[in-house]
Design an enzyme around this catalytic site. Sequence first.
Site, PDB file in Angstrom:
ATOM      1  N   HIS A  78       0.823  -1.217   0.000  1.00 36.56           N
ATOM      2  CA  HIS A  78       0.000   0.000   0.000  1.00 36.56           C
ATOM      3  C   HIS A  78       0.856   1.266   0.000  1.00 36.56           C
ATOM      4  O   HIS A  78       0.545   2.217  -0.717  1.00 36.56           O
ATOM      5  CB  HIS A  78      -0.971  -0.005   1.187  1.00 36.56           C
ATOM      6  CG  HIS A  78      -1.923  -1.172   1.161  1.00 36.56           C
ATOM      7  ND1 HIS A  78      -2.674  -1.530   2.233  1.00 36.56           N
ATOM      8  CD2 HIS A  78      -2.219  -2.060   0.169  1.00 36.56           C
ATOM      9  CE1 HIS A  78      -3.403  -2.601   1.919  1.00 36.56           C
ATOM     10  NE2 HIS A  78      -3.143  -2.941   0.677  1.00 36.56           N
ATOM     11  N   HIS A 241      -9.400  -1.796  -5.067  1.00 38.07           N
ATOM     12  CA  HIS A 241      -8.299  -2.157  -4.172  1.00 38.07           C
ATOM     13  C   HIS A 241      -7.317  -3.108  -4.861  1.00 38.07           C
ATOM     14  O   HIS A 241      -6.101  -3.038  -4.630  1.00 38.07           O
ATOM     15  CB  HIS A 241      -8.782  -2.766  -2.849  1.00 38.07           C
ATOM     16  CG  HIS A 241      -7.637  -2.939  -1.897  1.00 38.07           C
ATOM     17  ND1 HIS A 241      -7.125  -1.897  -1.153  1.00 38.07           N
ATOM     18  CD2 HIS A 241      -6.826  -3.998  -1.658  1.00 38.07           C
ATOM     19  CE1 HIS A 241      -6.073  -2.320  -0.484  1.00 38.07           C
ATOM     20  NE2 HIS A 241      -5.871  -3.596  -0.766  1.00 38.07           N
ATOM     21  N   ASP A 245      -3.363  -2.472  -5.149  1.00 40.72           N
ATOM     22  CA  ASP A 245      -2.335  -3.469  -4.832  1.00 40.72           C
ATOM     23  C   ASP A 245      -1.406  -3.699  -6.031  1.00 40.72           C
ATOM     24  O   ASP A 245      -0.186  -3.799  -5.870  1.00 40.72           O
ATOM     25  CB  ASP A 245      -2.988  -4.814  -4.477  1.00 40.72           C
ATOM     26  CG  ASP A 245      -3.457  -4.888  -3.038  1.00 40.72           C
ATOM     27  OD1 ASP A 245      -3.023  -4.079  -2.202  1.00 40.72           O
ATOM     28  OD2 ASP A 245      -4.278  -5.791  -2.753  1.00 40.72           O
ATOM     29  N   HIS A 268      -0.942 -10.894  -5.245  1.00 36.77           N
ATOM     30  CA  HIS A 268       0.469 -10.588  -5.002  1.00 36.77           C
ATOM     31  C   HIS A 268       1.406 -11.633  -5.615  1.00 36.77           C
ATOM     32  O   HIS A 268       2.457 -11.290  -6.151  1.00 36.77           O
ATOM     33  CB  HIS A 268       0.727 -10.484  -3.502  1.00 36.77           C
ATOM     34  CG  HIS A 268      -0.105  -9.429  -2.842  1.00 36.77           C
ATOM     35  ND1 HIS A 268      -0.088  -8.116  -3.246  1.00 36.77           N
ATOM     36  CD2 HIS A 268      -0.997  -9.501  -1.833  1.00 36.77           C
ATOM     37  CE1 HIS A 268      -0.928  -7.425  -2.491  1.00 36.77           C
ATOM     38  NE2 HIS A 268      -1.494  -8.243  -1.631  1.00 36.77           N
TER      39      HIS A 268
HETATM   40 ZN    ZN Z   1      -4.007  -4.507  -0.415  1.00 37.02          ZN
END
Ligand code: ZN
Length: 307
Positions: A78, A241, A245, A268
């Site tokens: 973030h 969001h 990310d 991720h």
């Molecule tokens: Zn996040």
Amino acid sequence: MLQQRTIKTLTQAVGVGLHSGQRVELTLRPAQPDTGIVFRRVDLPEPVDMPVSPAAVVDTRMASTLGSGDARIHTVEHVMSACAGLGIDNLYIDVTAEEIPILDGSSASFVFLLQSAGIALQNAPKRFLKVKRPVEVRQGDGDNLKWARLDPYHGFKLRFEIDFAHPAVDSTGQVYEFDLGSGNYSRDIARARTFGFTKDVEMLRANGLALGGGLDNAIVMDDYKVLNSDGLRYDDEFVKHKILDAIGDMQVAGHPLLAAYTSFKGGHALNNKLLRALLADETAYDIVTFEDEKQAPAGFAQLAPAW
Ligand SMILES: [Zn+2]
């Protein structure tokens, strides 16, 4: 010349780690040109520096985690996203624990901190990582297929698609496209919070994770609905969001990307795999600068104007 940027003065915040629940002090400090973004554990007997790079990401299970030796810093994405959103190239990020504070679960607080410190232009050309040909990574197949991809683009834009079969999510927009050159990062992306489900939270807590998580720093859902009393910040906050990310995860490349990023149900792990695949192929990218600002992608010179 399109110049590198840092901040004018140091700035600090205190919060808790999402997973550890530990109190952590965060200090953002100006850095010299070509330093890049360097995380530092200042609580250890010998401070440990962690310059960002795809290879320094050692764990992507719940968040993006940097590692050096035995030292770890969790949940870097973030604050990295805020740096990308404001075009920050050089910065020291000091922490007193093994996790970046979650603050409100979005990047808005980091944007506020950086802007409060003031953006400083530096006397060095901003370096971009220009994607020259498509790079794609995949995981799973059939209904479990996830993928992420980079294509050449004169700028940085992202398209993300999620596919959550949940009443609170599937009634919202599940696809979003965002172009960083629009200059709308702070308005359209930064306020989107991380999200989770109560049934997962219980499992995570049993495993010593999400100890700092709650309605103050995440959208929390049961099987049917959003539990936060004030609801969502954006109609399509979930997919936004994921874009937040992805912007942070791509910034770990070490330079801002010139590319079009697309992901279907990624996260991720795939983001990191994508960067590693890109950097493993020297013919897929170049490092470029813009001596003439007019040659730079539209909007990039105006990201977070210096004052
Ligand atoms: Zn996040």
